[in-house]
Design a protein around this motif. Structure first.
Motif, PDB file in Angstrom:
ATOM      1  N   ASN A  12       0.806  -1.214   0.000  1.00  0.00           N
ATOM      2  CA  ASN A  12       0.000   0.000   0.000  1.00  0.00           C
ATOM      3  C   ASN A  12       0.845   1.273   0.000  1.00  0.00           C
ATOM      4  O   ASN A  12       0.368   2.333  -0.412  1.00  0.00           O
ATOM      5  CB  ASN A  12      -0.958  -0.016   1.192  1.00  0.00           C
ATOM      6  N   GLN A  15       0.879   1.435  -3.682  1.00  0.00           N
ATOM      7  CA  GLN A  15      -0.414   1.613  -4.337  1.00  0.00           C
ATOM      8  C   GLN A  15      -0.997   3.003  -4.105  1.00  0.00           C
ATOM      9  O   GLN A  15      -1.645   3.562  -4.994  1.00  0.00           O
ATOM     10  CB  GLN A  15      -1.396   0.546  -3.833  1.00  0.00           C
ATOM     11  N   THR A  19      -2.248   5.668  -7.296  1.00  0.00           N
ATOM     12  CA  THR A  19      -3.602   6.133  -7.572  1.00  0.00           C
ATOM     13  C   THR A  19      -3.655   7.616  -7.892  1.00  0.00           C
ATOM     14  O   THR A  19      -4.633   8.084  -8.478  1.00  0.00           O
ATOM     15  CB  THR A  19      -4.528   5.847  -6.371  1.00  0.00           C
ATOM     16  N   THR A  38      -6.605   1.072 -15.921  1.00  0.00           N
ATOM     17  CA  THR A  38      -6.172   0.735 -14.560  1.00  0.00           C
ATOM     18  C   THR A  38      -7.038  -0.373 -13.978  1.00  0.00           C
ATOM     19  O   THR A  38      -6.541  -1.226 -13.223  1.00  0.00           O
ATOM     20  CB  THR A  38      -6.224   1.971 -13.649  1.00  0.00           C
ATOM     21  N   LEU A  42      -5.705  -3.785 -12.461  1.00  0.00           N
ATOM     22  CA  LEU A  42      -5.978  -4.208 -11.088  1.00  0.00           C
ATOM     23  C   LEU A  42      -6.579  -5.607 -11.032  1.00  0.00           C
ATOM     24  O   LEU A  42      -6.078  -6.496 -10.344  1.00  0.00           O
ATOM     25  CB  LEU A  42      -6.926  -3.211 -10.416  1.00  0.00           C
ATOM     26  N   ASN A 247      -8.125   4.791  -1.030  1.00  0.00           N
ATOM     27  CA  ASN A 247      -7.571   3.450  -1.190  1.00  0.00           C
ATOM     28  C   ASN A 247      -7.872   2.561   0.013  1.00  0.00           C
ATOM     29  O   ASN A 247      -7.935   1.336  -0.106  1.00  0.00           O
ATOM     30  CB  ASN A 247      -6.055   3.553  -1.402  1.00  0.00           C
ATOM     31  N   THR A 251      -8.597  -1.457   0.200  1.00  0.00           N
ATOM     32  CA  THR A 251      -7.673  -2.397   0.836  1.00  0.00           C
ATOM     33  C   THR A 251      -8.181  -2.916   2.171  1.00  0.00           C
ATOM     34  O   THR A 251      -7.937  -4.075   2.519  1.00  0.00           O
ATOM     35  CB  THR A 251      -6.303  -1.736   1.039  1.00  0.00           C
TER      36      THR A 251
END
Length: 295
Positions: A12, A15, A19, A38, A42, A247, A251
């Motif tokens: 993360n 990630q 983004t 994207t 993903l 995000n 997650t």
């Protein structure tokens, strides 16, 4: 458990900044198409990982080593071929740790569009991963599949096909129509309705149907949701931070859903996963409608 928690944290770290690339570099009118790419990345990555992971079913150490090397190579290639613009001439604001912590709170009253978009994503992801995260055990303990490792790659390919079709159509169509909400709403509804099939008919064939339909719905969501999110951010000065907060809605469910699903299975059995997943998905669809800043 400690090592896997570190893996999640460090993934993360990468990630979150990734983004921010779309609102940083892509004009609004093209974000549906970019979100399609994207989204394919993903979900294609997630499903390809699932398929490849099944090949290492009897050799977990080799599997972990393979993915560790693959991640290092992929991230290195991204950094080399997609460098950031220089920030040397940008004004530098003084750093305050207290102000830094405050930035992670986004007032839902002041920014209701952001709140509803975040909530919709959180609900859909939780419902989806509570069910799909237990695929191995659903196949063996609920549907009676004797050798799940032999069918998981096939299921991954079926889901990937649905995702590719949905993303290729939905993203560009969303740009053409200038609408985002209807696609996010329909995708959440499709994922929820797909869960009816294995709930009503607990067979392997019904699971295949669920995988195909839910893959299509989730692909539609991935193609447009990122574009919608980029249009409801609180501040143009903090894309990376705000999308990092967003995000969390993607997650956190992937991390917590298996634990929550385990409690549901203990209390209600595997069949109990489906009505709860349906309810969360439908609520995720409804959460999109109060958004005013996006059509």
């Amino acid at each position: 458990m400690i090592a896997w928690s570190l893996v999640q944290i460090l993934f993360n770290f990468a990630q979150g900044p990734l983004t921010a690339i779309m609102p940083d570099r892509v004009p609004v009118r093209r974000r549906g198409t970019f979100a399609t790419l994207t989204g394919i990345g993903l979900m294609g990555g997630a499903l390809a990982g699932q398929i490849i992971g099944a090949l290492f079913f009897d050799s977990l150490t080799a599997g972990y080593l393979f993915f560790a090397v693959f991640v290092v190579i992929a991230i290195t290639l991204f950094i080399v071929f997609n460098p950031d613009r220089s920030s040397a001439d940008l004004p530098r604001e003084p750093f305050s740790f207290v102000d830094f912590l405050k930035t992670f709170w986004v007032n839902p009253i002041a920014y209701p569009n952001f709140f509803w978009a975040f909530t919709g994503r959180l609900l859909l992801y939780t419902g989806y991963f509570a069910v799909t995260g237990y695929q191995l055990f659903i196949l063996t303990d609920y549907l009676g599949v004797e050798s799940p490792a032999s069918v998981i790659p096939l299921l991954g390919l079926i889901s990937l096909a649905g995702i590719l079709v949905a993303t290729i159509i939905s993203g560009p169509l969303s740009d053409k129509l200038g609408r985002r909400k209807i696609f996010v709403f329909l995708s959440s509804a499709v994922v929820g309705l797909a869960m009816l099939v294995p709930w009503i008919a607990p067979t392997f064939e019904s699971w295949v149907i669920f995988v195909a339909i839910s893959g299509f719905g989730f692909g539609m969501f991935q193609a447009v949701d990122q574009a919608l999110m980029s249009m409801v951010l609180p501040s143009a000065k903090s894309f990376a931070k705000d999308l990092g907060v967003v995000n969390i809605a993607a997650t956190l469910p992937q991390t917590l859903a298996p634990g929550v699903a385990g409690i549901i299975v203990i209390a209600l059995g595997y069949a109990g996963l489906f009505p709860i997943g349906i309810a969360l998905s439908i609520l995720g669809a409804l959460a999109v409608w109060p958004i005013k800043a996006v059509r």
